[in-house]
Design a protein around this motif. Structure first.
Motif, PDB file in Angstrom:
ATOM      1  N   LEU A 192       0.829  -1.204   0.000  1.00 53.85           N
ATOM      2  CA  LEU A 192       0.000   0.000   0.000  1.00 53.85           C
ATOM      3  C   LEU A 192       0.864   1.254   0.000  1.00 53.85           C
ATOM      4  O   LEU A 192       1.903   1.305   0.669  1.00 53.85           O
ATOM      5  N   HIS A 193       0.382   2.254  -0.734  1.00 50.60           N
ATOM      6  CA  HIS A 193       1.068   3.537  -0.785  1.00 50.60           C
ATOM      7  C   HIS A 193       0.068   4.559  -1.323  1.00 50.60           C
ATOM      8  O   HIS A 193      -1.000   4.192  -1.815  1.00 50.60           O
ATOM      9  N   TYR A 194       0.403   5.835  -1.208  1.00 52.40           N
ATOM     10  CA  TYR A 194      -0.484   6.847  -1.776  1.00 52.40           C
ATOM     11  C   TYR A 194       0.332   7.969  -2.386  1.00 52.40           C
ATOM     12  O   TYR A 194       1.532   8.132  -2.123  1.00 52.40           O
ATOM     13  N   GLY A 195      -0.339   8.732  -3.216  1.00 52.67           N
ATOM     14  CA  GLY A 195       0.315   9.863  -3.845  1.00 52.67           C
ATOM     15  C   GLY A 195      -0.541  10.424  -4.968  1.00 52.67           C
ATOM     16  O   GLY A 195      -1.667   9.983  -5.197  1.00 52.67           O
ATOM     17  N   GLU A 196      -0.013  11.408  -5.677  1.00 48.88           N
ATOM     18  CA  GLU A 196      -0.753  12.043  -6.758  1.00 48.88           C
ATOM     19  C   GLU A 196      -0.636  11.231  -8.044  1.00 48.88           C
ATOM     20  O   GLU A 196       0.413  10.684  -8.355  1.00 48.88           O
TER      21      GLU A 196
ATOM     22  N   ARG B 237       6.369  -2.022  -6.184  1.00 48.44           N
ATOM     23  CA  ARG B 237       7.677  -2.433  -5.645  1.00 48.44           C
ATOM     24  C   ARG B 237       7.610  -2.659  -4.139  1.00 48.44           C
ATOM     25  O   ARG B 237       8.340  -3.488  -3.594  1.00 48.44           O
ATOM     26  N   ILE B 238       6.731  -1.915  -3.458  1.00 47.78           N
ATOM     27  CA  ILE B 238       6.511  -2.179  -2.026  1.00 47.78           C
ATOM     28  C   ILE B 238       5.953  -3.580  -1.852  1.00 47.78           C
ATOM     29  O   ILE B 238       6.403  -4.346  -0.990  1.00 47.78           O
ATOM     30  N   GLN B 239       4.972  -3.929  -2.682  1.00 43.63           N
ATOM     31  CA  GLN B 239       4.387  -5.271  -2.590  1.00 43.63           C
ATOM     32  C   GLN B 239       5.424  -6.357  -2.874  1.00 43.63           C
ATOM     33  O   GLN B 239       5.433  -7.409  -2.243  1.00 43.63           O
TER      34      GLN B 239
ATOM     35  N   LYS C 233       3.117 -10.429   4.961  1.00 41.48           N
ATOM     36  CA  LYS C 233       2.040 -10.529   3.976  1.00 41.48           C
ATOM     37  C   LYS C 233       1.459  -9.175   3.597  1.00 41.48           C
ATOM     38  O   LYS C 233       0.687  -9.076   2.648  1.00 41.48           O
ATOM     39  N   ILE C 234       1.821  -8.144   4.334  1.00 39.77           N
ATOM     40  CA  ILE C 234       1.376  -6.801   3.980  1.00 39.77           C
ATOM     41  C   ILE C 234       2.461  -5.802   4.343  1.00 39.77           C
ATOM     42  O   ILE C 234       3.069  -5.884   5.421  1.00 39.77           O
ATOM     43  N   LEU C 235       2.721  -4.897   3.425  1.00 38.25           N
ATOM     44  CA  LEU C 235       3.662  -3.801   3.649  1.00 38.25           C
ATOM     45  C   LEU C 235       3.006  -2.505   3.196  1.00 38.25           C
ATOM     46  O   LEU C 235       2.329  -2.471   2.166  1.00 38.25           O
ATOM     47  N   ALA C 236       3.210  -1.469   3.966  1.00 37.03           N
ATOM     48  CA  ALA C 236       2.673  -0.157   3.618  1.00 37.03           C
ATOM     49  C   ALA C 236       3.731   0.896   3.877  1.00 37.03           C
ATOM     50  O   ALA C 236       4.592   0.736   4.753  1.00 37.03           O
ATOM     51  N   SER C 237       3.675   1.947   3.102  1.00 33.55           N
ATOM     52  CA  SER C 237       4.628   3.039   3.321  1.00 33.55           C
ATOM     53  C   SER C 237       4.270   3.756   4.620  1.00 33.55           C
ATOM     54  O   SER C 237       3.097   3.932   4.952  1.00 33.55           O
TER      55      SER C 237
ATOM     56  N   VAL D 297      12.486   4.437   1.052  1.00 30.67           N
ATOM     57  CA  VAL D 297      11.093   4.571   1.475  1.00 30.67           C
ATOM     58  C   VAL D 297      10.914   3.817   2.785  1.00 30.67           C
ATOM     59  O   VAL D 297      11.286   2.648   2.889  1.00 30.67           O
ATOM     60  N   GLY D 298      10.359   4.480   3.793  1.00 30.61           N
ATOM     61  CA  GLY D 298      10.086   3.831   5.063  1.00 30.61           C
ATOM     62  C   GLY D 298       8.883   2.896   4.956  1.00 30.61           C
ATOM     63  O   GLY D 298       7.820   3.308   4.518  1.00 30.61           O
ATOM     64  N   LEU D 299       9.072   1.623   5.361  1.00 33.06           N
ATOM     65  CA  LEU D 299       8.021   0.629   5.235  1.00 33.06           C
ATOM     66  C   LEU D 299       7.699  -0.001   6.596  1.00 33.06           C
ATOM     67  O   LEU D 299       8.588  -0.127   7.457  1.00 33.06           O
TER      68      LEU D 299
END
Length: 361
Positions: free
Chosen positions: A280-284, A309-311, A320-324, A353-355
């Motif tokens: 998971l991540h967010y942005g414009e 790439r986070i996934q 099983k789950i990574l998020a920024s 990127v901090g995960l």
């Protein structure tokens, strides 16, 4: 009130308003037709107010009964079945509901018309005239079209995702626009091995069952399915929808709970229970319509590459789950445990990127 019930009630309320408006329109069409040069005129006891009352009452009663059936039953039970099954169910229900409505309105209208009780022969004669009036054939034909279109639009709405159909209709994305969105990339684990073991046909059935079983978790957490790409599904939220009640994280755990709940079915059909990982991540992003024959809304921006790439880091860090951390700082995670993984340099990125991984408390 659960998010699922809120969405269902919103659909039902919208359907009731639209059907009542159509009731008014149908009554006005009847009125202008009966008073035109092409008509012999109205009956002695006809009034526009009475016609409006009948049409709107029938529309309200039909919308409540039919809407509950369509939204709470057909769209839930027949979501992953061929469309024809849903159409047959709706047709049978339509006959039953119209018969019921005609019967109820007749029992109300006949005593009002005669001013006598239902047991009186004159009232019974008036009731028979109500039931045998050819206008009911016209109403059945008109409302069968309305019901069919309603079911079709509900299917199309599910196909595009909640609210996306309306975005298409009003041209929201006809011109590209910048949006801040949350993305979750969900990937089936060991998919290559599973495909080899099951074969192409059985593996396709597994994917179909998996996507069907996680659909409610996506919809009722206000998510939108952006893409199905083989064994991967990309889910998206407007920022406020994903942050609200931690929908973006809750969606993942609801998806997992849905699969666990059906583990016996998967073991029986496939000899395994599918597992998955998510990033998971967010942005414009730049959002806009693309294509003519198969028009779609597409998103472009660095956030999609970063989320993918986070996934991909889930296997490396055995989670099983990574998020920024950038996304998690926007959420209220009192019901979850957040465990930092550290600052990771993702492939193709110049900055780390901090995960973190997330668990239910």
């Amino acid at each position: 009130m659960s998010a699922k019930l809120k969405i269902q009630l919103k659909k039902l309320f919208t359907l009731i308003l639209i059907w009542m408006l159509l009731g008014v329109i149908f009554a006005l069409v009847d009125h202008f037709t009966l008073n035109s040069h092409f008509s012999a005129g109205t009956a002695g006891d006809y009034t526009l107010g009475g016609s409006l009352l009948f049409q709107v009452s029938a529309a309200l009663l039909g919308a409540i009964l039919g809407g509950i059936f369509l939204i709470f039953f057909v769209n839930e039970r027949y979501r992953d079945r061929p469309y024809i099954h849903g159409i047959i169910a709706v047709f049978i229900a339509f006959i039953v509901i119209t018969t019921f409505i005609t019967g109820v309105l007749g029992l109300i209208a006949a005593p009002i018309q005669t001013g006598k009780p239902l047991s009186d022969p004159a009232t019974q004669e008036a009731l028979w005239e109500v039931y045998t009036n050819p206008i009911h054939i016209k109403n059945v034909l008109l409302w069968s079209i309305v019901v069919g279109m309603t079911q079709f639009l509900l299917h199309i709405n599910d196909k595009f995702g909640q609210g996306v159909l309306w975005d298409f209709v009003r041209g929201k994305y006809h011109s590209p626009r910048v949006e801040t969105r949350i993305f979750m990339f969900v990937d089936l684990k060991s998919s290559t091995t599973i495909a080899e073991e099951l074969g192409n046909e059985k593996y396709h059935e597994l994917l179909r069952d998996f996507y069907a079983d996680v659909t409610n978790a996506i919809i009722y957490n206000k998510g939108e399915v952006y893409q199905y790409v083989g064994d991967e599904v990309v889910i998206s939220w407007h920022l406020h929808n994903g942050v609200e009640d931690n929908h973006c994280v809750k969606c993942y755990f609801d998806m997992r709970a849905s699969i666990v709940k059906r583990s016996e079915k998967y073991e029986r059909k496939y000899g395994l229970v599918p597992d998955f990982k998510a990033g998971l991540h967010y942005g414009e992003v730049m959002a806009g319509e693309i294509g003519i024959i198969k028009r779609d809304i597409t998103y472009s921006g660095d956030v999609l590459n970063t989320t993918a790439r986070i996934q991909s880091q889930c296997n490396e860090h055995k989670v099983k789950i990574l998020a920024s951390n950038q996304l998690l700082r926007l959420l209220s995670l009192e019901h979850y445990k957040q465990k930092g993984i550290g600052e990771i340099l993702l492939r193709g990125k110049g900055k780390k990127v901090g995960l973190s991984t997330v668990e239910q408390a």
